[in-house]
Scaffold this motif. Sequence first.
Motif: not given
Length: 235
Positions: A136-155
């Motif tokens: 449900d979550t994925y992290e890359f290059d200091g960013c994080k996506i939460d697919f189920s919560a429909h939100e992300c942490i941007d750059k």
Amino acid sequence: MTKPARASILVAEDEESLREALKLNLELEGYEVTTAETGPGVMKMVKNEYFDLIILDIMLPEMDGITVCETIRMQHNDVPIMFLSARNTSADRVEGLKKGGDDYMTKPFNLEELLLRVDKLITKNKKIREPQSIGDTYEFDGCKIDFSAHECIDKSGAAQELSKKEAALLKLLVEHEGEVVSREQILQIVWGYNVYPTTRTIDNFILNFRKYFEIDSRNPTHFHSIRGIGYKFTK
């Protein structure tokens, strides 16, 4: 016979009786069927709609089936194409397959065999290479996506809300990391459209992703547009 739900077929045949017979029998098998009578008619429909298979008569008026097939392939469209032809020499068959056809049947043909081949081509096409299994979550290059919560942490570390479609498109691209995902696949899987909206629909989403995740959105390192083909995510 087991078929993917609502598979869509374009039947391109200028002989009315055969065209109607194919349409009727394919619809009885549960397919959505659209028909065309000319080569340019096929090209117009392929431009505006998604098909799981094209049944293409070689001797179409205005633009023959071989030319139609070649043109479709030049547009990076890998829709399965089954040729129908009154020509039954091995040279004709080889020519059709060399120009991008997936199958070749000669007239007159056995209807049951045609239906079996149609089913095989569509089923094979639906089996897109198995995507990576991601949670449900994925992290890359200091960013994080939460697919189920429909939100992300941007750059910059800020939380951003994602629409349902944005989250679905992000997940599709991440699952196919390093692969080009075609516009057709995106519209079918994320939007579920048979008739396409404009390319700009996806482009706007990609622009948003670059705004969230790219240090330099003009020179993206993660979200790439592959001109005329599709889109790609790289970590």
